[in-house]
Design a protein around this motif. Structure first.
Motif, short mmCIF file in Angstrom:
data_model
loop_
_atom_site.label_atom_id
_atom_site.label_comp_id
_atom_site.label_asym_id
_atom_site.label_seq_id
_atom_site.Cartn_x
_atom_site.Cartn_y
_atom_site.Cartn_z
N PHE A 198 -23.08 16.34 15.43
CA PHE A 198 -22.63 15.72 14.18
C PHE A 198 -23.80 15.11 13.41
O PHE A 198 -23.82 15.14 12.18
N SER A 253 -24.93 16.24 9.74
CA SER A 253 -25.11 15.26 8.67
C SER A 253 -26.47 15.40 8.01
O SER A 253 -26.60 15.26 6.79
N LEU A 271 -26.64 13.74 4.24
CA LEU A 271 -25.99 12.44 4.27
C LEU A 271 -26.95 11.36 4.78
O LEU A 271 -27.77 11.61 5.66
N VAL A 310 -22.56 7.35 5.14
CA VAL A 310 -21.60 7.49 6.25
C VAL A 310 -20.85 6.18 6.45
O VAL A 310 -19.63 6.18 6.68
N LEU A 362 -17.25 7.68 12.81
CA LEU A 362 -18.30 7.54 11.79
C LEU A 362 -19.09 6.26 11.98
O LEU A 362 -20.28 6.20 11.63
N LEU A 417 -21.61 7.28 14.23
CA LEU A 417 -22.49 8.29 13.63
C LEU A 417 -23.54 7.66 12.73
O LEU A 417 -24.70 8.11 12.73
N ASP A 418 -23.18 6.63 11.95
CA ASP A 418 -24.16 6.08 11.01
C ASP A 418 -25.38 5.53 11.74
O ASP A 418 -26.53 5.73 11.32
N LEU A 471 -27.40 8.46 13.18
CA LEU A 471 -28.09 9.15 12.09
C LEU A 471 -29.32 8.36 11.63
O LEU A 471 -30.38 8.93 11.37
#
Length: 200
Positions: free
Chosen positions: A17, A21, A26, A31, A67, A70-71, A74
């Motif tokens: 993921f 992204s 992104l 996110v 998410l 994920l942020d 990332l």
């Protein structure tokens, strides 16, 4: 009893993921904002309080939680993690907590219970970051962390479409009672752990 201990496993599951992204261009801040928008959507579903709306709300909560992981992953991948991004993430997480719990409470018209629940949720999060503010490491442990809360909200939302009441009370009401009681206990547990570390 905290899902935050599974962060290393979640980090491995997030890799595809994160890569996706990056390909989409992104940023971690984007996110974080998308996660908050999903939380608002979940709150609206819980406020509508129909079986279908509860299911949609539950799915949006699960996506919000994913998410939220994920942020951070990332940001680390792109080497853009910053105090500003951390601040945005935490502010949006707190607002997400408030709207989700508020939507649950409004859906059953349990406003006093919602107040007790949301204060427990906010104090849990506050004590986690306050430990860092006084020079300790950020505290994720305790009886009920954010990952646990989101998982319980999602499961309860799905269950509301099948068995909405237990022992004469809405499953949402039981969940809010849990958040009110265990949330404050978790906050006190985190406070005691930080106090002990500072006093030793």
């Amino acid at each position: 009893m905290t899902l935050d201990r599974l962060r290393p496993l979640a980090d491995r599951a997030l890799r595809p993921f994160v890569a996706g992204s990056v390909r989409l261009g992104l940023t971690p801040d984007v996110v974080s904002v998308i996660a908050f928008v999903l939380a608002v959507g979940a709150a609206i579903g819980f406020y509508r309080a129909t079986p279908l709306a509860y299911v949609v709300g539950a799915l949006l909560v699960f996506l919000n939680g994913w998410l939220d992981l994920l942020d951070g992953a990332l940001a680390r991948q792109l080497a853009v993690d910053s105090r500003a991004g951390d601040l945005l993430d935490h502010v949006l997480d707190r607002y997400a907590d408030v709207v989700i719990v508020g939507g649950l409470a409004a859906g059953i018209e349990g406003y006093a219970l919602g107040f007790l629940s949301v204060t427990g949720v906010l104090l849990t999060s506050y004590l986690g970051t306050q430990a860092e503010a006084v020079g300790l490491t950020r505290e994720y442990g305790g009886l009920l962390g954010r990952a646990d809360r989101l998982a319980l909200v999602g499961v309860t939302g799905l269950a509301m479409a099948i068995v909405p009441r237990v022992a004469g009370m809405s499953l949402v009401a039981w969940l809010l009672v849990l958040f009110a009681v265990v949330g404050h206990l978790t906050a006190l547990q985190r406070f005691w752990g930080a106090w002990r570390d500072l006093s030793s």
